[in-house]
Design a protein around this motif. Structure first.
Motif, mmCIF file in Angstrom:
data_model
loop_
_atom_site.group_PDB
_atom_site.id
_atom_site.type_symbol
_atom_site.label_atom_id
_atom_site.label_comp_id
_atom_site.label_asym_id
_atom_site.label_seq_id
_atom_site.Cartn_x
_atom_site.Cartn_y
_atom_site.Cartn_z
ATOM 1 N N VAL A 26 4.820 -18.304 -9.250
ATOM 2 C CA VAL A 26 4.415 -17.991 -7.887
ATOM 3 C C VAL A 26 3.584 -16.714 -7.931
ATOM 4 C CG1 VAL A 26 5.166 -17.526 -5.522
ATOM 5 C CG2 VAL A 26 6.558 -18.976 -7.014
ATOM 6 N N ILE A 27 2.445 -16.716 -7.263
ATOM 7 C CA ILE A 27 1.601 -15.525 -7.203
ATOM 8 C C ILE A 27 1.998 -14.723 -5.971
ATOM 9 C CG2 ILE A 27 -0.751 -14.641 -7.255
ATOM 10 C CD1 ILE A 27 -0.026 -16.541 -9.598
ATOM 11 N N GLY A 28 2.499 -13.506 -6.173
ATOM 12 C CA GLY A 28 2.920 -12.730 -5.016
ATOM 13 C C GLY A 28 3.712 -11.500 -5.399
ATOM 14 N N ASP A 29 4.356 -10.906 -4.404
ATOM 15 C CA ASP A 29 5.027 -9.622 -4.596
ATOM 16 C C ASP A 29 6.540 -9.741 -4.792
ATOM 17 O OD1 ASP A 29 5.918 -10.280 -2.080
ATOM 18 O OD2 ASP A 29 4.835 -8.679 -1.041
ATOM 19 N N LYS A 32 6.666 -12.297 -0.675
ATOM 20 C CA LYS A 32 5.596 -13.076 -0.062
ATOM 21 C C LYS A 32 4.684 -13.624 -1.147
ATOM 22 C CE LYS A 32 1.678 -12.622 3.121
ATOM 23 N NZ LYS A 32 0.905 -11.675 3.963
ATOM 24 N N SER A 33 4.328 -14.897 -1.002
ATOM 25 C CA SER A 33 3.409 -15.489 -1.974
ATOM 26 C C SER A 33 1.992 -15.521 -1.409
ATOM 27 C CB SER A 33 3.858 -16.909 -2.343
ATOM 28 O OG SER A 33 3.745 -17.776 -1.228
ATOM 29 N N TYR A 34 1.036 -15.619 -2.297
ATOM 30 C CA TYR A 34 -0.382 -15.656 -1.918
ATOM 31 C C TYR A 34 -1.013 -16.892 -2.545
ATOM 32 C CZ TYR A 34 0.458 -10.805 -0.617
ATOM 33 O OH TYR A 34 0.959 -9.661 -0.043
ATOM 34 N N TRP A 35 -1.739 -17.624 -1.728
ATOM 35 C CA TRP A 35 -2.378 -18.847 -2.235
ATOM 36 C C TRP A 35 -3.886 -18.700 -2.174
ATOM 37 C CZ3 TRP A 35 -0.064 -22.477 -4.928
ATOM 38 C CH2 TRP A 35 -0.782 -23.647 -5.242
ATOM 39 N N TYR A 63 -1.776 -9.217 -6.497
ATOM 40 C CA TYR A 63 -2.136 -9.471 -5.102
ATOM 41 C C TYR A 63 -2.845 -8.247 -4.543
ATOM 42 C CZ TYR A 63 2.255 -6.892 -4.734
ATOM 43 O OH TYR A 63 3.243 -5.953 -4.898
ATOM 44 N N GLU A 64 -3.443 -8.380 -3.363
ATOM 45 C CA GLU A 64 -4.180 -7.281 -2.749
ATOM 46 C C GLU A 64 -3.288 -6.052 -2.630
ATOM 47 O OE1 GLU A 64 -7.416 -5.417 -1.652
ATOM 48 O OE2 GLU A 64 -7.498 -7.592 -1.938
ATOM 49 N N GLY A 65 -3.778 -4.927 -3.192
ATOM 50 C CA GLY A 65 -2.990 -3.703 -3.212
ATOM 51 C C GLY A 65 -2.168 -3.533 -4.470
ATOM 52 N N ASN A 66 -2.178 -4.559 -5.328
ATOM 53 C CA ASN A 66 -1.449 -4.472 -6.595
ATOM 54 C C ASN A 66 -2.177 -5.293 -7.661
ATOM 55 O OD1 ASN A 66 0.966 -3.494 -8.059
ATOM 56 N ND2 ASN A 66 1.432 -5.658 -8.259
ATOM 57 N N ARG A 67 -3.417 -4.914 -7.916
ATOM 58 C CA ARG A 67 -4.204 -5.573 -8.951
ATOM 59 C C ARG A 67 -3.901 -4.928 -10.298
ATOM 60 N NH1 ARG A 67 -4.935 -9.915 -6.144
ATOM 61 N NH2 ARG A 67 -6.470 -9.782 -4.470
ATOM 62 N N PRO A 68 -3.619 -5.723 -11.317
ATOM 63 C CA PRO A 68 -3.256 -5.136 -12.608
ATOM 64 C C PRO A 68 -4.397 -4.394 -13.299
ATOM 65 C CG PRO A 68 -3.419 -7.529 -12.763
ATOM 66 C CD PRO A 68 -3.498 -7.193 -11.315
ATOM 67 N N TYR A 69 -5.643 -4.632 -12.872
ATOM 68 C CA TYR A 69 -6.772 -3.936 -13.490
ATOM 69 C C TYR A 69 -7.099 -2.618 -12.781
ATOM 70 C CZ TYR A 69 -9.224 -6.379 -9.688
ATOM 71 O OH TYR A 69 -9.603 -6.873 -8.458
ATOM 72 N N ARG A 70 -6.269 -2.243 -11.782
ATOM 73 C CA ARG A 70 -6.472 -0.982 -11.077
ATOM 74 C C ARG A 70 -5.224 -0.106 -11.140
ATOM 75 N NH1 ARG A 70 -8.531 -2.266 -5.144
ATOM 76 N NH2 ARG A 70 -8.194 -0.003 -5.002
ATOM 77 N N ASN A 71 -5.445 1.210 -11.101
ATOM 78 C CA ASN A 71 -4.352 2.179 -10.966
ATOM 79 C C ASN A 71 -4.280 2.617 -9.516
ATOM 80 O OD1 ASN A 71 -3.581 2.314 -13.742
ATOM 81 N ND2 ASN A 71 -5.399 3.555 -14.145
ATOM 82 N N TYR A 72 -3.069 2.866 -9.031
ATOM 83 C CA TYR A 72 -2.858 3.239 -7.638
ATOM 84 C C TYR A 72 -2.070 4.545 -7.567
ATOM 85 C CZ TYR A 72 -4.196 -1.610 -6.659
ATOM 86 O OH TYR A 72 -4.867 -2.808 -6.595
ATOM 87 N N GLY A 73 -2.262 5.251 -6.470
ATOM 88 C CA GLY A 73 -1.493 6.468 -6.251
ATOM 89 C C GLY A 73 -2.270 7.471 -5.421
ATOM 90 N N ASN A 74 -1.549 8.249 -4.629
ATOM 91 C CA ASN A 74 -2.190 9.239 -3.761
ATOM 92 C C ASN A 74 -2.876 10.353 -4.542
ATOM 93 O OD1 ASN A 74 -1.357 7.896 -1.425
ATOM 94 N ND2 ASN A 74 0.606 8.989 -1.370
ATOM 95 N N HIS A 75 -2.505 10.510 -5.811
ATOM 96 C CA HIS A 75 -3.107 11.560 -6.631
ATOM 97 C C HIS A 75 -4.467 11.154 -7.186
ATOM 98 C CE1 HIS A 75 -1.207 8.783 -9.417
ATOM 99 N NE2 HIS A 75 -1.884 9.323 -10.415
ATOM 100 N N LEU A 76 -4.841 9.884 -7.017
ATOM 101 C CA LEU A 76 -6.098 9.381 -7.572
ATOM 102 C C LEU A 76 -7.216 9.455 -6.528
ATOM 103 C CD1 LEU A 76 -4.656 6.272 -9.431
ATOM 104 C CD2 LEU A 76 -5.437 8.418 -10.463
ATOM 105 N N PRO A 77 -8.469 9.561 -6.969
ATOM 106 C CA PRO A 77 -9.600 9.652 -6.029
ATOM 107 C C PRO A 77 -9.640 8.459 -5.078
ATOM 108 C CG PRO A 77 -10.319 10.171 -8.254
ATOM 109 C CD PRO A 77 -8.921 9.658 -8.372
#
Length: 270
Positions: A26-29, A32-35, A63-77
């Motif tokens: 299942v693709i999702g968080d 919730k799943s995403y199709w 999923y949107e907001g959690n892509r494995p090719y991106r880093n996330y965090g308030n400390h990032l630009p």
């Protein structure tokens, strides 16, 4: 979920199902799943509503907001896509329906009646109209110049959507959906375009490809080593800037039409 993201998610599934052949995914968080249309007919990817029908189910958290090719965090630009340089795209999968295959075969058959056995190149000159994506835009005039210089040697096929511009001198089909377009792409001799959904589709269908990256994102992250990737590796690359970027503009300028034309000839002569 964009089609490129969905294809990369299907690549994760493709590798995992080798180790877990009886599992469904299942693709999702996790809640919730995403199709996406990319998953249609894929026997390994299921919707959330079908989880209880299977004994072994795993979530692919892409999923949107959690892509494995991106880093996330308030400390990032905030003005950047902050790339995860440890990520490597996995070749995706797309399972065509009988009707999609028949449509693609009919389209290519009708084209072949006119062009014979000349090489057919699928061209995608347009990029998304989103923050950052214009930093991957090689320039419509460059694509047009390539077609102008090569149209006596090869034929070009472009599938347009909405208000996207069509290349003069190409065979243009307007308004087909993504899946039908990819089915047609899979029957072409070569794909040329920028980093995006169609280059992931070309990888999934094992279509020979030349992909223009510039300096916004690296082929080491979202590329495939069996494609020819035109990337300018400078200390600022891959910058991931969301706003118009002089570095990206300069990188794209370094990829001249002569360079792409040479790569096309080399690819189709081998």
């Amino acid at each position: 979920m964009g089609v490129g993201d969905a294809l990369m998610a299907s690549g994760e599934v493709r590798e995992l199902r080798i180790k877990k052949p009886s599992a469904k995914f299942v693709i999702g968080d996790g809640v919730k799943s995403y199709w996406n249309e990319v998953f249609d007919n894929n026997p390994y990817i299921i919707k959330h509503s079908d989880i209880n029908k299977h004994n072994e189910v795993y979530w692919i958290k892409n999923y949107e907001g959690n892509r494995p090719y991106r880093n996330y965090g308030n400390h990032l630009p905030k003005d950047n896509y902050n790339w995860n340089k440890n990520f490597r795209a996995k070749k995706g999968e797309i399972f065509f329906s009988i009707n999609e295959k028949k449509l693609a075969e009919k389209v290519i058959f009708n084209i072949r009646k006119k062009i014979g056995d000349r090489k057919l190149i699928f061209i995608e000159p347009n990029v998304k109209k989103r923050l950052g994506y214009l930093n991957r835009d090689w320039g419509f005039e460059n694509w047009q110049k390539v077609v102008n210089e090569l149209k006596l040697l090869y034929d070009f096929l472009q599938i347009t959507y909405g208000i996207n511009k069509s290349i003069n001198g190409s065979i243009n089909i307007h308004g087909l959906n993504f899946r039908s377009s990819v089915a047609i792409l899979s029957l072409c001799d070569l794909f040329i375009g920028t980093e995006g959904g169609m280059h992931h589709a070309a990888a999934a269908t094992n279509t020979k490809s030349i992909v223009i990256y510039g300096g916004h994102i690296s082929p080491k992250i979202t590329g495939y080593d069996f494609q020819k990737n035109l990337y300018i590796d400078t200390p600022q690359s891959p910058c991931g800037k969301k706003q118009p970027c002089d570095h990206c503009k300069d990188c794209l300028k370094k990829i001249t039409t002569s360079i792409l034309i040479k790569e096309i000839k080399n690819s189709l002569n081998n």
